[in-house]
Enzyme design. Structure first.
Site, PDB file in Angstrom:
ATOM      1  N   GLU A  11       3.699  -6.878   2.136  1.00  0.00           N
ATOM      2  CA  GLU A  11       3.437  -7.299   0.751  1.00  0.00           C
ATOM      3  C   GLU A  11       3.607  -6.107  -0.182  1.00  0.00           C
ATOM      4  O   GLU A  11       2.731  -5.816  -0.996  1.00  0.00           O
ATOM      5  CB  GLU A  11       2.008  -7.836   0.642  1.00  0.00           C
ATOM      6  N   ARG A  17       4.056  -1.701  -5.366  1.00  0.00           N
ATOM      7  CA  ARG A  17       4.266  -0.437  -6.072  1.00  0.00           C
ATOM      8  C   ARG A  17       5.542   0.307  -5.656  1.00  0.00           C
ATOM      9  O   ARG A  17       6.322   0.760  -6.495  1.00  0.00           O
ATOM     10  CB  ARG A  17       3.055   0.466  -5.801  1.00  0.00           C
ATOM     11  N   CYS A  22      -9.783   1.793 -29.981  1.00  0.00           N
ATOM     12  CA  CYS A  22     -11.019   2.555 -30.217  1.00  0.00           C
ATOM     13  C   CYS A  22     -11.822   2.680 -28.944  1.00  0.00           C
ATOM     14  O   CYS A  22     -12.879   2.041 -28.796  1.00  0.00           O
ATOM     15  CB  CYS A  22     -11.838   1.887 -31.311  1.00  0.00           C
ATOM     16  N   GLU A  23     -11.301   3.417 -28.000  1.00  0.00           N
ATOM     17  CA  GLU A  23     -11.989   3.724 -26.738  1.00  0.00           C
ATOM     18  C   GLU A  23     -11.631   5.168 -26.419  1.00  0.00           C
ATOM     19  O   GLU A  23     -10.456   5.548 -26.505  1.00  0.00           O
ATOM     20  CB  GLU A  23     -11.459   2.850 -25.582  1.00  0.00           C
ATOM     21  N   GLY A  45       0.765  -1.238   0.000  1.00  0.00           N
ATOM     22  CA  GLY A  45       0.000   0.000   0.000  1.00  0.00           C
ATOM     23  C   GLY A  45       0.793   1.282   0.000  1.00  0.00           C
ATOM     24  O   GLY A  45       0.222   2.351  -0.257  1.00  0.00           O
ATOM     25  N   ARG A  85      -3.436   1.915 -16.465  1.00  0.00           N
ATOM     26  CA  ARG A  85      -3.720   2.761 -15.294  1.00  0.00           C
ATOM     27  C   ARG A  85      -4.383   4.098 -15.625  1.00  0.00           C
ATOM     28  O   ARG A  85      -5.334   4.490 -14.950  1.00  0.00           O
ATOM     29  CB  ARG A  85      -2.448   2.985 -14.458  1.00  0.00           C
ATOM     30  N   TYR A  91       1.880  -2.355 -11.776  1.00  0.00           N
ATOM     31  CA  TYR A  91       0.574  -2.451 -12.427  1.00  0.00           C
ATOM     32  C   TYR A  91       0.634  -1.909 -13.856  1.00  0.00           C
ATOM     33  O   TYR A  91      -0.293  -1.266 -14.336  1.00  0.00           O
ATOM     34  CB  TYR A  91      -0.500  -1.740 -11.571  1.00  0.00           C
ATOM     35  N   TYR A 114      -7.893   4.216 -13.813  1.00  0.00           N
ATOM     36  CA  TYR A 114      -7.969   5.012 -12.576  1.00  0.00           C
ATOM     37  C   TYR A 114      -7.842   6.524 -12.826  1.00  0.00           C
ATOM     38  O   TYR A 114      -7.744   7.281 -11.867  1.00  0.00           O
ATOM     39  CB  TYR A 114      -6.818   4.637 -11.633  1.00  0.00           C
TER      40      TYR A 114
HETATM   41  C1  LIG Z   1      -3.712  -8.054  -0.715  1.00  0.00           C
HETATM   42  C2  LIG Z   1      -2.724  -7.151  -1.362  1.00  0.00           C
HETATM   43  N1  LIG Z   1      -1.464  -7.158  -0.905  1.00  0.00           N
HETATM   44  C3  LIG Z   1      -0.523  -6.368  -1.454  1.00  0.00           C
HETATM   45  C4  LIG Z   1      -0.814  -5.516  -2.503  1.00  0.00           C
HETATM   46  C5  LIG Z   1       0.272  -4.638  -3.064  1.00  0.00           C
HETATM   47  O1  LIG Z   1       0.012  -3.294  -2.811  1.00  0.00           O
HETATM   48  P1  LIG Z   1       1.002  -2.153  -3.260  1.00  0.00           P
HETATM   49  O2  LIG Z   1       1.417  -2.445  -4.649  1.00  0.00           O
HETATM   50  O3  LIG Z   1       0.179  -0.918  -3.153  1.00  0.00           O
HETATM   51  O4  LIG Z   1       2.164  -2.139  -2.318  1.00  0.00           O
HETATM   52  C6  LIG Z   1      -2.119  -5.461  -2.987  1.00  0.00           C
HETATM   53  C7  LIG Z   1      -2.449  -4.538  -4.073  1.00  0.00           C
HETATM   54  O5  LIG Z   1      -3.505  -4.099  -4.291  1.00  0.00           O
HETATM   55  C8  LIG Z   1      -3.105  -6.320  -2.411  1.00  0.00           C
HETATM   56  O6  LIG Z   1      -4.365  -6.328  -2.856  1.00  0.00           O
END
Ligand SMILES: Cc1ncc(COP(=O)(O)O)c(C=O)c1O
Length: 413
Positions: free
Chosen positions: A283, A286, A354-355, A245, A322, A384, A326
């Site tokens: 985890e 990004r 074509c969007e 996150g 993206r 992403y 978004y």
């Molecule tokens: C469950 C979970 N873990 C980890 C991530 C990775 O998040 P980030 O790339 O924002 O660090 C995500 C991304 O949406 C996720 O859904």
């Protein structure tokens, strides 16, 4: 980020990534093409890990494969001892094939198939994070069927933490499909008779592209307070997973939250409050890979429509989703500046699909007058980017090239 960094330089007006000319890569492999500086990925990974371990030594980064699963990237992180967060069977196979130790693999996802759960149990992954009580029961019965003595299960808890990000990137509100509510986790742990599915961990991921230390701190505190409550029911939590996150800055001049600030809010808070031995898992996706990669695309055509100057390029929303998905902002820079006439014209940069939403930016002042065949670089596309690419409009997937120590080579995506 959002601008030229240590690995992105202009020399004599020509853009280089990791010391290699963007034009030479585009010339060799064609466009559109993703180019990743692997040294930059490793630099970000090392910086994140040392900030976390300085506060809580038993921290693991299980890199979120969903953000970027190109082979060279995940292999390089595995060689550094990194873990993997996967959300599919292919992700699991990739992680194990790249040498990630099963105990460092986390299997996530709100609706895992029986086949995926069985594969994760057989592999002996470090944690399956369950997102419903039914999923825990499914794991229990699969363990029995597979004659697996035990399996480490975590509950993804929906903590109801509201975060400030794009609505499509927030995951932690109690109305979302993610995780299990706190009361339900407590009730289930009190009543459930589980012989093989061991509730061993708590997991929470509150959203992506976040920059609020308060949200990360309260996430950490909430998970720990839930663990204390579970202990009273005889469930000892040994692994805390704070998801990913951490946001990055995509726009010139914007400041992102630093790894140190993030580590203070998470690992620092955890170290102060946790009195039992435990592993802390992150985890991150990004923040490790976003700025390592550029997408090179050539200008096919130029035209003026009403008051808009369009540069129509050969990359489309299928290659990089993206902005269309978004409304995400990404800097776009010309790969050559010296030999082009300076201009303060604002270009809208659109693709071949074509969007109406197949547009990478509007009114972008890129400093030069564009001509057909000019090369542009869309910056900070490492997270992403290729992992969300599709063959929509029956277009082939773009090539993925890696730069390492001044050499370049293709890698699979
Ligand atoms: C469950 C979970 N873990 C980890 C991530 C990775 O998040 P980030 O790339 O924002 O660090 C995500 C991304 O949406 C996720 O859904």
């Amino acid at each position: 980020m959002g601008h030229e960094g240590p690995h992105l330089t202009f020399s004599d007006g020509d853009l280089k990534i990791g010391g290699v000319s963007a034009e030479s890569i585009a010339g060799r492999y064609g466009t559109p093409v993703y180019v990743t500086d692997i040294d930059r990925v490793l630099e970000r990974y090392a910086a994140a890990l040392s900030a976390l371990r300085a506060r809580y030594p038993n921290s693991l980064i299980a890199f979120a494969y969903k953000s970027n699963s190109t082979k060279a990237v995940v292999e390089a992180l595995s060689r550094r001892g990194g873990g993997a967060t996967v959300v599919s069977l292919s992700g699991l196979k990739l992680a194990l094939g790249c040498g990630v130790s099963p105990r460092k693999v986390v299997f996530d996802g709100p609706s895992k198939s029986r086949e995926e759960l069985a594969a994760a149990i057989k592999a002996g992954v470090g944690m399956i994070n369950a997102e419903s009580t039914q999923e825990v029961l499914e794991i229990e019965s699969l363990c029995a069927r597979l004659k697996a003595r035990s399996c480490r299960v975590g509950f993804r808890v929906n903590l109801g933490i509201k975060v400030d990000t794009h609505a499509g990137l927030a995951t932690g509100s109690s109305e979302h499909k993610f995780g299990v509510g706190r009361e339900e986790v407590v009730r289930f742990c009190k009543d459930a008779k589980l012989a093989r599915a061991k509730i061993f961990g708590l997991h929470s991921h509150i959203g992506s592209q976040l920059s609020d230390p308060w949200a990360f701190r309260s996430q950490t505190e909430e998970l720990l307070s839930l663990a204390m409550e579970l202990k009273e029911s005889g469930v000892q939590i040994r692994e805390f997973n704070l998801g990913g996150g951490l946001g990055v800055s995509y726009k010139r001049g914007d400041e992102a939250m630093t790894f140190d600030a993030y580590a203070d809010a998470t690992a620092g808070t955890f170290a102060r409050l946790c009195k039992e031995p435990a592993r802390l898992v992150f985890e991150l996706g990004r923040s490790i890979v976003a700025d390592s990669t550029i997408l090179l695309t050539r200008v096919n055509y130029l035209k003026r429509m009403g008051s808009t100057d369009w540069a129509l390029v050969d990359a489309g929303m299928n290659d990089f989703l993206r902005p269309a998905l978004y409304g995400a902002y990404h800097e776009i820079v010309p790969a050559h500046t010296m030999s082009r006439a300076p201009s303060d014209k604002g270009y809208s940069i659109g693709g071949p699909v074509c969007e109406t939403s197949d547009v990478f930016g509007t009114g972008r002042r890129i400093g030069v007058e564009l001509s057909r065949g000019d090369l542009l670089a869309i910056l900070d596309v490492g997270a992403y980017g290729i992992s969300m690419a599709s063959t929509y409009n029956m277009r082939p997937l773009p090539a993925t090239i890696v730069v390492h120590h001044g050499r370049h080579f293709p890698t699979s995506s």
